[in-house]
Design a protein around this motif. Structure first.
Motif, PDB file in Angstrom:
ATOM      1  N   ASP A  17       8.077  -9.408 -34.448  1.00 32.63           N
ATOM      2  CA  ASP A  17       9.423  -8.823 -34.492  1.00 32.63           C
ATOM      3  C   ASP A  17      10.383  -9.715 -35.261  1.00 32.63           C
ATOM      4  O   ASP A  17      11.178  -9.239 -36.083  1.00 32.63           O
ATOM      5  CB  ASP A  17       9.950  -8.607 -33.071  1.00 32.63           C
ATOM      6  N   TRP A  18      10.321 -11.010 -34.986  1.00 29.65           N
ATOM      7  CA  TRP A  18      11.226 -11.940 -35.670  1.00 29.65           C
ATOM      8  C   TRP A  18      10.964 -11.956 -37.173  1.00 29.65           C
ATOM      9  O   TRP A  18      11.896 -11.927 -37.983  1.00 29.65           O
ATOM     10  CB  TRP A  18      11.075 -13.348 -35.099  1.00 29.65           C
ATOM     11  N   LEU A  19       9.696 -12.003 -37.562  1.00 24.25           N
ATOM     12  CA  LEU A  19       9.379 -12.054 -38.984  1.00 24.25           C
ATOM     13  C   LEU A  19       9.821 -10.774 -39.691  1.00 24.25           C
ATOM     14  O   LEU A  19      10.378 -10.812 -40.794  1.00 24.25           O
ATOM     15  CB  LEU A  19       7.883 -12.281 -39.187  1.00 24.25           C
ATOM     16  N   ALA A  20       9.602  -9.627 -39.038  1.00 23.16           N
ATOM     17  CA  ALA A  20      10.032  -8.365 -39.636  1.00 23.16           C
ATOM     18  C   ALA A  20      11.543  -8.330 -39.804  1.00 23.16           C
ATOM     19  O   ALA A  20      12.063  -7.905 -40.842  1.00 23.16           O
ATOM     20  CB  ALA A  20       9.560  -7.194 -38.767  1.00 23.16           C
ATOM     21  N   ALA A  21      12.272  -8.792 -38.785  1.00 19.13           N
ATOM     22  CA  ALA A  21      13.732  -8.802 -38.866  1.00 19.13           C
ATOM     23  C   ALA A  21      14.229  -9.772 -39.925  1.00 19.13           C
ATOM     24  O   ALA A  21      15.189  -9.491 -40.650  1.00 19.13           O
ATOM     25  CB  ALA A  21      14.320  -9.173 -37.494  1.00 19.13           C
ATOM     26  N   ILE A  22      13.573 -10.921 -40.039  1.00 21.35           N
ATOM     27  CA  ILE A  22      13.956 -11.914 -41.049  1.00 21.35           C
ATOM     28  C   ILE A  22      13.781 -11.338 -42.447  1.00 21.35           C
ATOM     29  O   ILE A  22      14.656 -11.443 -43.304  1.00 21.35           O
ATOM     30  CB  ILE A  22      13.108 -13.196 -40.880  1.00 21.35           C
ATOM     31  N   GLU A  23      12.646 -10.705 -42.692  1.00 22.55           N
ATOM     32  CA  GLU A  23      12.386 -10.172 -44.025  1.00 22.55           C
ATOM     33  C   GLU A  23      13.310  -8.995 -44.359  1.00 22.55           C
ATOM     34  O   GLU A  23      13.595  -8.746 -45.526  1.00 22.55           O
ATOM     35  CB  GLU A  23      10.922  -9.753 -44.149  1.00 22.55           C
ATOM     36  N   CYS A  24      13.796  -8.304 -43.332  1.00 24.23           N
ATOM     37  CA  CYS A  24      14.723  -7.189 -43.575  1.00 24.23           C
ATOM     38  C   CYS A  24      16.176  -7.657 -43.610  1.00 24.23           C
ATOM     39  O   CYS A  24      17.082  -6.851 -43.848  1.00 24.23           O
ATOM     40  CB  CYS A  24      14.559  -6.128 -42.483  1.00 24.23           C
ATOM     41  N   GLY A  25      16.410  -8.947 -43.334  1.00 19.65           N
ATOM     42  CA  GLY A  25      17.762  -9.483 -43.391  1.00 19.65           C
ATOM     43  C   GLY A  25      18.615  -9.159 -42.180  1.00 19.65           C
ATOM     44  O   GLY A  25      19.844  -9.254 -42.237  1.00 19.65           O
ATOM     45  N   THR A  26      17.982  -8.794 -41.052  1.00 17.54           N
ATOM     46  CA  THR A  26      18.757  -8.424 -39.866  1.00 17.54           C
ATOM     47  C   THR A  26      18.677  -9.473 -38.756  1.00 17.54           C
ATOM     48  O   THR A  26      19.227  -9.260 -37.673  1.00 17.54           O
ATOM     49  CB  THR A  26      18.261  -7.072 -39.316  1.00 17.54           C
ATOM     50  N   ALA A  27      17.989 -10.569 -39.003  1.00 18.63           N
ATOM     51  CA  ALA A  27      17.772 -11.568 -37.952  1.00 18.63           C
ATOM     52  C   ALA A  27      18.992 -12.462 -37.757  1.00 18.63           C
ATOM     53  O   ALA A  27      19.701 -12.793 -38.704  1.00 18.63           O
ATOM     54  CB  ALA A  27      16.555 -12.434 -38.284  1.00 18.63           C
ATOM     55  N   ASP A  28      19.225 -12.854 -36.509  1.00 14.66           N
ATOM     56  CA  ASP A  28      20.234 -13.854 -36.168  1.00 14.66           C
ATOM     57  C   ASP A  28      19.533 -15.204 -36.206  1.00 14.66           C
ATOM     58  O   ASP A  28      18.698 -15.518 -35.345  1.00 14.66           O
ATOM     59  CB  ASP A  28      20.786 -13.570 -34.773  1.00 14.66           C
ATOM     60  N   ARG A  29      19.852 -16.019 -37.216  1.00 13.88           N
ATOM     61  CA  ARG A  29      19.104 -17.267 -37.409  1.00 13.88           C
ATOM     62  C   ARG A  29      19.235 -18.196 -36.207  1.00 13.88           C
ATOM     63  O   ARG A  29      18.264 -18.824 -35.795  1.00 13.88           O
ATOM     64  CB  ARG A  29      19.580 -17.973 -38.679  1.00 13.88           C
ATOM     65  N   GLN A  30      20.430 -18.276 -35.626  1.00 13.05           N
ATOM     66  CA  GLN A  30      20.616 -19.169 -34.475  1.00 13.05           C
ATOM     67  C   GLN A  30      19.759 -18.716 -33.297  1.00 13.05           C
ATOM     68  O   GLN A  30      19.110 -19.531 -32.637  1.00 13.05           O
ATOM     69  CB  GLN A  30      22.088 -19.210 -34.079  1.00 13.05           C
ATOM     70  N   ALA A  31      19.725 -17.403 -33.060  1.00 13.90           N
ATOM     71  CA  ALA A  31      18.911 -16.889 -31.964  1.00 13.90           C
ATOM     72  C   ALA A  31      17.428 -17.124 -32.240  1.00 13.90           C
ATOM     73  O   ALA A  31      16.659 -17.458 -31.332  1.00 13.90           O
ATOM     74  CB  ALA A  31      19.193 -15.397 -31.778  1.00 13.90           C
ATOM     75  N   PHE A  32      17.040 -16.960 -33.514  1.00 11.28           N
ATOM     76  CA  PHE A  32      15.648 -17.213 -33.869  1.00 11.28           C
ATOM     77  C   PHE A  32      15.270 -18.665 -33.609  1.00 11.28           C
ATOM     78  O   PHE A  32      14.214 -18.953 -33.030  1.00 11.28           O
ATOM     79  CB  PHE A  32      15.394 -16.869 -35.336  1.00 11.28           C
ATOM     80  N   GLU A  33      16.124 -19.593 -34.038  1.00 15.00           N
ATOM     81  CA  GLU A  33      15.829 -21.013 -33.847  1.00 15.00           C
ATOM     82  C   GLU A  33      15.732 -21.353 -32.361  1.00 15.00           C
ATOM     83  O   GLU A  33      14.895 -22.164 -31.954  1.00 15.00           O
ATOM     84  CB  GLU A  33      16.893 -21.877 -34.525  1.00 15.00           C
ATOM     85  N   GLN A  34      16.559 -20.737 -31.537  1.00 15.01           N
ATOM     86  CA  GLN A  34      16.484 -20.973 -30.093  1.00 15.01           C
ATOM     87  C   GLN A  34      15.164 -20.463 -29.534  1.00 15.01           C
ATOM     88  O   GLN A  34      14.530 -21.118 -28.707  1.00 15.01           O
ATOM     89  CB  GLN A  34      17.664 -20.291 -29.404  1.00 15.01           C
ATOM     90  N   TRP A  35      14.755 -19.293 -30.001  1.00 16.32           N
ATOM     91  CA  TRP A  35      13.472 -18.749 -29.534  1.00 16.32           C
ATOM     92  C   TRP A  35      12.313 -19.625 -29.984  1.00 16.32           C
ATOM     93  O   TRP A  35      11.440 -19.970 -29.200  1.00 16.32           O
ATOM     94  CB  TRP A  35      13.289 -17.322 -30.079  1.00 16.32           C
ATOM     95  N   ARG A  36      12.307 -20.007 -31.270  1.00 17.92           N
ATOM     96  CA  ARG A  36      11.186 -20.772 -31.806  1.00 17.92           C
ATOM     97  C   ARG A  36      11.081 -22.151 -31.160  1.00 17.92           C
ATOM     98  O   ARG A  36       9.987 -22.619 -30.858  1.00 17.92           O
ATOM     99  CB  ARG A  36      11.302 -20.919 -33.323  1.00 17.92           C
ATOM    100  N   SER A  37      12.209 -22.833 -30.957  1.00 16.85           N
ATOM    101  CA  SER A  37      12.182 -24.186 -30.403  1.00 16.85           C
ATOM    102  C   SER A  37      12.031 -24.190 -28.886  1.00 16.85           C
ATOM    103  O   SER A  37      11.796 -25.240 -28.289  1.00 16.85           O
ATOM    104  CB  SER A  37      13.461 -24.937 -30.792  1.00 16.85           C
TER     105      SER A  37
END
Length: 320
Positions: A17-37
């Motif tokens: 889900d995160w990768l799809a959202a990132i590639e579509c330009g809809t991802a919240d980078r801060q939220a992604f970094e919190q999830w990944r870390s």
């Protein structure tokens, strides 16, 4: 299915889900970094689906990924189909090894940038690498068997090894196609774009030129909006000056102090200021650290008697 298998499957779906959202330009980078870390398993899952995603790109480009998605709004359909493809791939993938740990958020998002004073090298694909200079931003994508790299801000060095996929560099409305074995530096500013072909050769297309212009090695092209590109030869010494930033250095060869300070300030959070106009046209040369101007200031004092006053927010240059 064990509880561990169920947990891993959920994490893989989240990563997809995160990768799809990132590639579509809809991802919240801060939220992604919190999830990944938040969990090492998250980071490993994202590495895994990112690698799988590259192998599945040809399916999306061919339109085959649409078979996995129900009819929806365009952006939702892209995310859903991408998610299902990645989830299917992740389910059968081996865990990522140490080699995968270099795969970053920027690579998955096809975008990268650097802060002031920072450099960054990225392998876009086999045989294609780029290096970002200070305060720079690029994005790239694979399309039709070739890679398109767009310089959005700052400076980039693009390299294409023999055997690498075709690669095009876009700077505003200009495009330079790099031949195999080529290396080109592109620097964007308010005055236009400076392109330096250091190795190999390239083909330059601009809106103001009738046809593409061949740019052989050791040539520099100045591209200004509304004008045809102008080409000039550069020596190997000048080529070394262009690429010195890759070693964290600045190389001056007869520039005025005003121009040298302007170049230095691209790399410094505490800028240099010329407080005495009478020293602006002093000429200088030598190699200096790009991010630590201490030796530069010492040389100015030893050669020209220019004093550097290190203040909290700036470095002031005055004649002693």
């Amino acid at each position: 299915m064990t509880r561990a298998d169920d947990r891993q499957g959920r994490i893989d779906l989240e990563a997809a889900d995160w990768l799809a959202a990132i590639e579509c330009g809809t991802a919240d980078r801060q939220a992604f970094e919190q999830w990944r870390s938040g969990d090492p398993a998250h980071a490993l899952a994202f590495i895994r689906v990112s690698q799988i995603g590259r192998d599945l790109d040809f399916l999306r480009e061919a339109g085959l990924s649409d078979k996995f998605a129900a009819p929806q709004a365009a952006s939702d359909q892209t995310i859903a189909s991408r998610r299902k493809l990645l989830a299917l791939g992740a389910a059968g993938a081996l865990a990522a090894g140490l080699g995968g740990l270099g795969w970053t958020f920027a690579a998955a998002a096809h975008e990268a940038e650097t802060a002031v004073g920072e450099r960054r090298r990225i392998v876009v694909a086999k045989g294609i690498a780029l290096e970002l200079n200070t305060d720079s931003r690029v994005k790239w994508r694979r399309q039709g068997g070739a890679y398109d790299v767009e310089l959005l801000r700052g400076e980039v060095m693009l390299e294409r090894e023999p055997g690498g996929d075709p690669c095009r560099l876009h700077c505003g409305q200009s495009q330079i196609e790099l031949a195999a074995g080529g290396r080109v530096d592109a620097r964007s500013s308010a005055r236009g774009v400076d392109l330096s072909v250091l190795e190999g050769e390239a083909s330059l297309k601009t809106p103001d030129a009738i046809a593409a212009v061949r740019v052989p090695p050791l040539r520099k092209a100045k591209v200004v909006a509304g004008e045809p590109p102008s080409l000039s030869a550069i020596s190997r010494i000048e080529a070394g000056t262009v690429s010195a930033w890759q070693q964290g250095q600045l190389h001056f060869n007869g520039e005025s102090l005003a121009d040298a300070v302007a170049e230095y300030n691209r790399y410094l959070s505490r800028p240099i200021e010329i407080a005495d106009p009478s020293i602006r046209q002093l000429r200088l040369g030598g190699r200096f650290s790009a991010t630590d101007p201490a030796d530069f200031c010492k040389a100015l004092n030893a050669i020209y008697g220019v004093s550097a006053h290190f203040e909290s927010d700036r470095i002031r240059l005055t004649r002693s």
